[in-house]
Motif scaffolding. Structure first.
Motif, PDB file in Angstrom:
ATOM      1  N   PRO A  19       0.834  -1.204   0.000  1.00  0.00           N
ATOM      2  CA  PRO A  19       0.000   0.000   0.000  1.00  0.00           C
ATOM      3  C   PRO A  19       0.872   1.259   0.000  1.00  0.00           C
ATOM      4  O   PRO A  19       1.954   1.274   0.575  1.00  0.00           O
ATOM      5  CB  PRO A  19      -0.804  -0.125   1.290  1.00  0.00           C
ATOM      6  CG  PRO A  19       0.003  -1.022   2.161  1.00  0.00           C
ATOM      7  CD  PRO A  19       0.698  -1.975   1.243  1.00  0.00           C
ATOM      8  N   ASN A  20       0.405   2.290  -0.666  1.00  0.00           N
ATOM      9  CA  ASN A  20       1.133   3.557  -0.702  1.00  0.00           C
ATOM     10  C   ASN A  20       0.933   4.325   0.605  1.00  0.00           C
ATOM     11  O   ASN A  20      -0.074   4.193   1.280  1.00  0.00           O
ATOM     12  CB  ASN A  20       0.642   4.419  -1.869  1.00  0.00           C
ATOM     13  CG  ASN A  20       0.997   3.835  -3.211  1.00  0.00           C
ATOM     14  OD1 ASN A  20       0.236   3.070  -3.789  1.00  0.00           O
ATOM     15  ND2 ASN A  20       2.164   4.191  -3.729  1.00  0.00           N
ATOM     16  N   GLY A  21       1.916   5.154   0.932  1.00  0.00           N
ATOM     17  CA  GLY A  21       1.772   6.061   2.060  1.00  0.00           C
ATOM     18  C   GLY A  21       2.318   5.576   3.382  1.00  0.00           C
ATOM     19  O   GLY A  21       2.024   6.165   4.420  1.00  0.00           O
ATOM     20  N   VAL A  55      -3.086   9.480  -0.820  1.00  0.00           N
ATOM     21  CA  VAL A  55      -2.684   9.306   0.570  1.00  0.00           C
ATOM     22  C   VAL A  55      -2.592  10.692   1.205  1.00  0.00           C
ATOM     23  O   VAL A  55      -2.480  11.698   0.509  1.00  0.00           O
ATOM     24  CB  VAL A  55      -1.326   8.577   0.675  1.00  0.00           C
ATOM     25  CG1 VAL A  55      -1.389   7.237  -0.041  1.00  0.00           C
ATOM     26  CG2 VAL A  55      -0.197   9.421   0.102  1.00  0.00           C
ATOM     27  N   ASN A  56      -2.663  10.744   2.528  1.00  0.00           N
ATOM     28  CA  ASN A  56      -2.549  12.022   3.226  1.00  0.00           C
ATOM     29  C   ASN A  56      -1.511  11.882   4.329  1.00  0.00           C
ATOM     30  O   ASN A  56      -1.796  11.980   5.513  1.00  0.00           O
ATOM     31  CB  ASN A  56      -3.905  12.442   3.805  1.00  0.00           C
ATOM     32  CG  ASN A  56      -3.950  13.920   4.154  1.00  0.00           C
ATOM     33  OD1 ASN A  56      -3.017  14.670   3.875  1.00  0.00           O
ATOM     34  ND2 ASN A  56      -5.035  14.349   4.781  1.00  0.00           N
ATOM     35  N   TYR A  57      -0.296  11.646   3.889  1.00  0.00           N
ATOM     36  CA  TYR A  57       0.826  11.407   4.796  1.00  0.00           C
ATOM     37  C   TYR A  57       1.149  12.671   5.587  1.00  0.00           C
ATOM     38  O   TYR A  57       1.082  13.791   5.059  1.00  0.00           O
ATOM     39  CB  TYR A  57       2.025  10.964   3.967  1.00  0.00           C
ATOM     40  CG  TYR A  57       3.215  10.505   4.760  1.00  0.00           C
ATOM     41  CD1 TYR A  57       3.261   9.211   5.277  1.00  0.00           C
ATOM     42  CD2 TYR A  57       4.291  11.353   4.983  1.00  0.00           C
ATOM     43  CE1 TYR A  57       4.369   8.768   5.994  1.00  0.00           C
ATOM     44  CE2 TYR A  57       5.405  10.918   5.694  1.00  0.00           C
ATOM     45  CZ  TYR A  57       5.431   9.621   6.212  1.00  0.00           C
ATOM     46  OH  TYR A  57       6.521   9.196   6.924  1.00  0.00           O
ATOM     47  N   THR A  64       0.928  18.863  -0.315  1.00  0.00           N
ATOM     48  CA  THR A  64      -0.199  19.138  -1.203  1.00  0.00           C
ATOM     49  C   THR A  64      -1.566  19.065  -0.521  1.00  0.00           C
ATOM     50  O   THR A  64      -2.578  19.137  -1.206  1.00  0.00           O
ATOM     51  CB  THR A  64      -0.194  18.143  -2.373  1.00  0.00           C
ATOM     52  OG1 THR A  64      -0.420  16.826  -1.849  1.00  0.00           O
ATOM     53  CG2 THR A  64       1.110  18.188  -3.137  1.00  0.00           C
ATOM     54  N   GLY A  65      -1.584  18.898   0.784  1.00  0.00           N
ATOM     55  CA  GLY A  65      -2.866  18.728   1.459  1.00  0.00           C
ATOM     56  C   GLY A  65      -3.514  17.391   1.129  1.00  0.00           C
ATOM     57  O   GLY A  65      -4.732  17.271   1.139  1.00  0.00           O
TER      58      GLY A  65
END
Length: 528
Positions: free
Chosen positions: A333-335, A478-480, A485-486
Motif C-alpha cells: 500500500p502507498n503512504g 494518501v494524506n501522509y 499538497t494537502g
C-alpha cells in the motif's frame, strides 16, 4: 647599404615565392579542428544523443530516477515505497522535482536544436530536418507536460544566438506550435530523399532500413504524437482537440506493435546506453530496489489480480521466494514508512503486512527490467486507447469506441513480448480477458483510461499526464503527515531554484502567468 638590400631581397625572395602555396588554404590552416563549430556539428550523432538522453540521462539515470520513478510511478500508484521516496507521500523535494528540467535542456534540447539549425534550408537534408522537428516535439511535449510554461522558442540557443536567458513560452502557445510542427514535418517527409542511417535509434536501429520504410514510420509517429497532443487538449479546448485528432487519424497512425516507437539499449559497453529505468529498478546499480524501495503498489496489484489479468505472471515477482505465480503476488500500500513503532504509518501496521518487505512484489527484472531492454516512446496500445476515447466523444476516427478499446487492450498485452519473447500472451488469453471485461459505454472513460494507465507501465511520465487530463483511473490519494499538497496528488513538478537567480525576469513572467511554483499548480491544459 646596397649590399644590405641585396641580402634582404635574397632572404625574402623564397618567402615571397612560397606565399601563394602557403596562403591558398589559409582559412583551413587557421581553423582549430578540435574546437566545436557550426560545420563540425554532425546531425546524425546529435539526433542519437538527443533521443538517447530523452530515455534517461547518462549520469546514473539522474532525471529518470528522480522524476519518472521517485515521483511519477509512486503518484500513479503503480509502484510503492516504504523508505525515502518523496513521491509516494507527496513530500516536496525541490532537487528531485526539478531534475528533469535541469537535465533536459543541456542533454536533450541542446542537441536536437543543433540538428534543426544545421539541417534547415538544406534541400538534400530535408528528411533529417523534418525527423528532427518530430523529435523536438517528442522532447518538448514531455517537458511542458511536466512543468507547464517553459523556455521553448528561445531554448537551445545559447551557442548559436548567445541567448542565455530564454523567455518562457505559455503552454498554450507551445502546444499550438508543436501541432503545427508535426503537421508540416509529416507532410514534408519524402521517401525519395536521404534519411538518417543507424543514428536513427527509433526506426533505423541497424541502419539497414530503406528510405521508404523510415519515412513511413516517422510519418506515423508524427501523426500519433499529434493524436496524443490533440487529446491532451480535450478538457481545455475540445473543438481544437477534435480538429487535430481527426487530422491525425486521417494522416495515418501507428497501426500495430511493429510500428511502436522505441529504443533498444546496449548493456555490453558498461552503463553508457543501458535502459535507465532498468538501471535503477533492477538493482543492477548500487543495490537499488532492495527492502521496499520500489515495490509494486497495492493499487496496481489489485487491478491485475482482481481482473485475472494475464500480464501479471510476467510483470511481478516476489523477491523473498522468486515466485512469479500470480496468486503469490502481494502489492504494497502507498503512504507508509519504516519509522518504527512510534510512527502510525510504519509499514508493519499496514493491513496484511507480510512481516518482511521482500515479500512484497517487485517488477520482474527478467522481463520488464533488462538493461538492454526497450524504452517505449509511443505505442500502438496508447494510440488505440486514445482513439477509443475520441470515438466515445463522437469524433470521426474510423471504428467505434469498443473496437478501438479492444484493439488497445490486445496491443498492450501483446507488447510484453517486445520486452521478452518469454512474455508472449496467447490470443486465446487476450480474448478470454476481453470477454470477461467487455467495453461498457456508460463506464467508457474510466475503462479506456484505466487501461491506458496499465499500458504505460515504466513510462510513468505519460501515465501521470493522461491521468491529470482524464481523471482516470480513480486513485485514492494518501494524506501522509507533512505532505506538501494537502493530501492531493501533485499536478506538476517544480522549476529549479537556479532559474530564479539566472533568468529572473522570464522566470517571474511564467510564475505570474501560470501560478506559484508549487506541486499543486496545474499546467494550462489541466483544466480543473
Amino acid at each position: 647599404m646596397k649590399s644590405l638590400h641585396k641580402i634582404l631581397l635574397v632572404l625574402c625572395l623564397p618567402a615571397l615565392l612560397l606565399t601563394p602555396a602557403c596562403t591558398k588554404d589559409f582559412e583551413d590552416l587557421n581553423t582549430d579542428k578540435n574546437k566545436s563549430n557550426e560545420e563540425s556539428v554532425v546531425p546524425e550523432y546529435n539526433l542519437s544523443r538527443a533521443i538517447l538522453e530523452f530515455t534517461g540521462n547518462s549520469d546514473y539515470s539522474y532525471d529518470t530516477w528522480r522524476v519518472n520513478i521517485i515521483y511519477c510511478s509512486m503518484m500513479m500508484q503503480q509502484l510503492s515505497n516504504a523508505t525515502w521516496y518523496a513521491g509516494d507521500k507527496y513530500l516536496q523535494n525541490d532537487g528531485w522535482a526539478s531534475a528533469y528540467f535541469e537535465r533536459a535542456f543541456p542533454d536533450q534540447v541542446k542537441y536536437i536544436t543543433d540538428v534543426i539549425r544545421v539541417t534547415k534550408d538544406k534541400a538534400h537534408l530535408s528528411n533529417q530536418y523534418n525527423i528532427a522537428r518530430i523529435s523536438k516535439v517528442l522532447i518538448f511535449h514531455r517537458l511542458t507536460d511536466i512543468y507547464g510554461d517553459i523556455p521553448y522558442s528561445d531554448a537551445g540557443k545559447g551557442y548559436s544566438d548567445r541567448n542565455f536567458t530564454p523567455k518562457y513560452d505559455a503552454q498554450q502557445a507551445i502546444y499550438m506550435d508543436m501541432l503545427k510542427e508535426l503537421d508540416e514535418a509529416a507532410q514534408a517527409l519524402d521517401a525519395t530523399k536521404e534519411v538518417y542511417g543507424q543514428g536513427d535509434l527509433i526506426y533505423n536501429k541497424g541502419g539497414s532500413a530503406n528510405a521508404t520504410q523510415v519515412v513511413a514510420s516517422w510519418k506515423k509517429l508524427a501523426y500519433s504524437l499529434m493524436l496524443r497532443l490533440g487529446m491532451r487538449l480535450s478538457k481545455r479546448e475540445e473543438e481544437t482537440a477534435k480538429t487535430w485528432v481527426e487530422k491525425a487519424y486521417a494522416g495515418g497512425l501507428i497501426a500495430s506493435n511493429e510500428d511502436n516507437a522505441y529504443i533498444v539499449h546496449d548493456a555490453s559497453g558498461g552503463r553508457t546506453t543501458v535502459n535507465r529505468v532498468s538501471n535503477i529498478l533492477s538493482g543492477e546499480w548500487n543495490a537499488i530496489n532492495t527492502k521496499g524501495e520500489a515495490s509494486i503498489s497495492k493499487t496496481f496489484m489489485d487491478f491485475l489480480k482482481n481482473n485475472n489479468d494475464p500480464r501479471l505472471k510476467y510483470i511481478a515477482v516476489v523477491p523473498a521466494s522468486n515466485s512469479e505465480v500470480p496468486s503469490d503476488q502481494l502489492g504494497m500500500p502507498n503512504g507508509y514508512d519504516t519509522n518504527g513503532d512510534a510512527s502510525p504509518t510504519d509499514i508493519s501496521k499496514a493491513p496484511g503486512y507480510p512481516g518482511d518487505l521482500n515479500k512484497y512484489s517487485v517488477l520482474n527484472k527478467n522481463v520488464l527490467l533488462k538493461l538492454n531492454g526497450p524504452s517505449f516512446l509511443v505505442t500502438y496500445a496508447q494510440v488505440e486507447l486514445l482513439l477509443a476515447e475520441a470515438a466515445k466523444r463522437g469524433w470521426s476516427v474510423g471504428a467505434n469506441a469498443a473496437t478501438h478499446y479492444n484493439n488497445g487492450v490486445k496491443a498492450a498485452m501483446e507488447q510484453l513480448a517486445q520486452y521478452s519473447a518469454t512474455a508472449t500472451i496467447s490470443g486465446a488469453d487476450v480474448q478470454a480477458y476481453l470477454t470477461a471485461h467487455p467495453y461498457v459505454d456508460a463506464d467508457g472513460y474510466n475503462q479506456i483510461n484505466t487501461q491506458y494507465w496499465a499500458a504505460c507501465v515504466l513510462d510513468w511520465y505519460e501515465s501521470w499526464a493522461n491521468w491529470r487530463r482524464s481523471g482516470y483511473p480513480q486513485l485514492t490519494p494518501v494524506n501522509y503527515v507533512g505532505n506538501a499538497t494537502g493530501g492531493k496528488i501533485p499536478r506538476r513538478m517544480l522549476y529549479p531554484s537556479s532559474e530564479l537567480a539566472s533568468n529572473p525576469t522570464h522566470y517571474q513572467e511564467a510564475i505570474t502567468r501560470q501560478g506559484t511554483n508549487a506541486l499543486t499548480t496545474p499546467v494550462w491544459w489541466d483544466k480543473q
